[in-house]
Structure formats: structure tokens, C-alpha cells
Design a protein around this motif. Sequence first.
Motif, PDB file in Angstrom:
ATOM      1  N   THR A  17      45.927  31.125  48.151  1.00  0.00           N
ATOM      2  CA  THR A  17      45.522  31.279  46.756  1.00  0.00           C
ATOM      3  C   THR A  17      46.348  30.324  45.902  1.00  0.00           C
ATOM      4  O   THR A  17      47.466  29.968  46.254  1.00  0.00           O
ATOM      5  CB  THR A  17      45.666  32.734  46.269  1.00  0.00           C
ATOM      6  N   ALA A  56      39.154  29.279  32.724  1.00  0.00           N
ATOM      7  CA  ALA A  56      39.647  30.657  32.733  1.00  0.00           C
ATOM      8  C   ALA A  56      38.498  31.649  32.567  1.00  0.00           C
ATOM      9  O   ALA A  56      38.419  32.642  33.292  1.00  0.00           O
ATOM     10  CB  ALA A  56      40.687  30.852  31.638  1.00  0.00           C
ATOM     11  N   ILE A 114      47.714  33.818  40.104  1.00  0.00           N
ATOM     12  CA  ILE A 114      48.741  34.844  39.916  1.00  0.00           C
ATOM     13  C   ILE A 114      48.158  36.032  39.154  1.00  0.00           C
ATOM     14  O   ILE A 114      48.373  37.192  39.522  1.00  0.00           O
ATOM     15  CB  ILE A 114      49.964  34.261  39.177  1.00  0.00           C
ATOM     16  N   GLU A 115      47.401  35.736  38.114  1.00  0.00           N
ATOM     17  CA  GLU A 115      46.788  36.797  37.305  1.00  0.00           C
ATOM     18  C   GLU A 115      45.833  37.662  38.128  1.00  0.00           C
ATOM     19  O   GLU A 115      45.753  38.865  37.928  1.00  0.00           O
ATOM     20  CB  GLU A 115      46.018  36.140  36.153  1.00  0.00           C
ATOM     21  N   SER A 116      45.119  37.052  39.059  1.00  0.00           N
ATOM     22  CA  SER A 116      44.088  37.747  39.834  1.00  0.00           C
ATOM     23  C   SER A 116      44.608  38.430  41.088  1.00  0.00           C
ATOM     24  O   SER A 116      43.908  39.253  41.673  1.00  0.00           O
ATOM     25  CB  SER A 116      42.997  36.752  40.241  1.00  0.00           C
ATOM     26  N   PRO A 148      48.149  29.707  37.589  1.00  0.00           N
ATOM     27  CA  PRO A 148      48.276  30.918  36.770  1.00  0.00           C
ATOM     28  C   PRO A 148      47.104  31.887  36.932  1.00  0.00           C
ATOM     29  O   PRO A 148      47.306  33.105  36.924  1.00  0.00           O
ATOM     30  CB  PRO A 148      48.347  30.370  35.335  1.00  0.00           C
ATOM     31  N   LEU A 149      45.895  31.375  37.094  1.00  0.00           N
ATOM     32  CA  LEU A 149      44.747  32.263  37.319  1.00  0.00           C
ATOM     33  C   LEU A 149      44.868  32.988  38.661  1.00  0.00           C
ATOM     34  O   LEU A 149      44.483  34.150  38.782  1.00  0.00           O
ATOM     35  CB  LEU A 149      43.438  31.485  37.250  1.00  0.00           C
ATOM     36  N   ALA A 160      45.350  25.204  35.395  1.00  0.00           N
ATOM     37  CA  ALA A 160      45.000  26.617  35.223  1.00  0.00           C
ATOM     38  C   ALA A 160      44.873  27.378  36.535  1.00  0.00           C
ATOM     39  O   ALA A 160      44.977  28.610  36.551  1.00  0.00           O
ATOM     40  CB  ALA A 160      43.689  26.728  34.449  1.00  0.00           C
ATOM     41  N   THR A 184      42.195  39.341  44.291  1.00  0.00           N
ATOM     42  CA  THR A 184      41.312  38.184  44.262  1.00  0.00           C
ATOM     43  C   THR A 184      42.107  36.910  44.483  1.00  0.00           C
ATOM     44  O   THR A 184      43.201  36.753  43.951  1.00  0.00           O
ATOM     45  CB  THR A 184      40.598  38.102  42.895  1.00  0.00           C
ATOM     46  N   ARG A 235      37.421  34.384  35.353  1.00  0.00           N
ATOM     47  CA  ARG A 235      37.502  35.796  34.957  1.00  0.00           C
ATOM     48  C   ARG A 235      36.135  36.478  34.936  1.00  0.00           C
ATOM     49  O   ARG A 235      36.040  37.682  35.134  1.00  0.00           O
ATOM     50  CB  ARG A 235      38.158  35.907  33.594  1.00  0.00           C
TER      51      ARG A 235
END
Length: 95
Positions: free
Chosen positions: A84, A12, A48-50, A45-46, A42, A54, A16
Motif C-alpha cells: 500500500t 483524494a 495511511i488514511e485508508s 497519505p491516502l 497524495a 483498504t 475516498r
Amino acid sequence: MRLTLEPGGDVAALVRGATGDSRVVVIPATLDALAMAQARAAIGPLAIESAPATRVNAVVLAEGAHAADVDAAVAFLEQARSTTGQVIEIHQRRR
């Protein structure tokens, strides 16, 4: 951008802390089973977060994976603009 997860590394934090619109994490075969499972889990979820700015994908290596195959998978994910959260596994070639 190609990112290599080192043993003991934090996937993560690695994702990030990187820049660019595409991040491809190379997950080596040398990770222990728990670290491998955590890194693989991970990626989604990373991503989705980005999103949407990105893209985050990963290439998981098996023992004996050829560098050319890894390079091709990373290049593919870098160019696949609508992809992605995906994980591609690279296995050892059979003779």
C-alpha cells in the motif's frame, strides 16, 4: 478497483468515493506538472488514511505507455495484499 484520474480531477475524492479493499489510481501522462506532483504526493497519505481495511496504490503513465503494461501493473497491485502507498511508473517500451 482501478480508478482513473482525469485531468482536473481530485485524487483524494476519487479514492475516498470508491469501494473495495484495493484501490489503484491510474495517473495519466496528460496531467500538467503540478497536478502530477499533487496526485503522486497524495498516494502515501491516502494509503495511511485508508489503512488497514483498504490499500491505495498508483500507476503513473508516461507518454506512449502500452495498455498491456498498465494492465499488468494494476493487476500486480491488486494482488499484492501487503502493498500500500506505492507508485509504479510505466515508461514507453524501447524497440
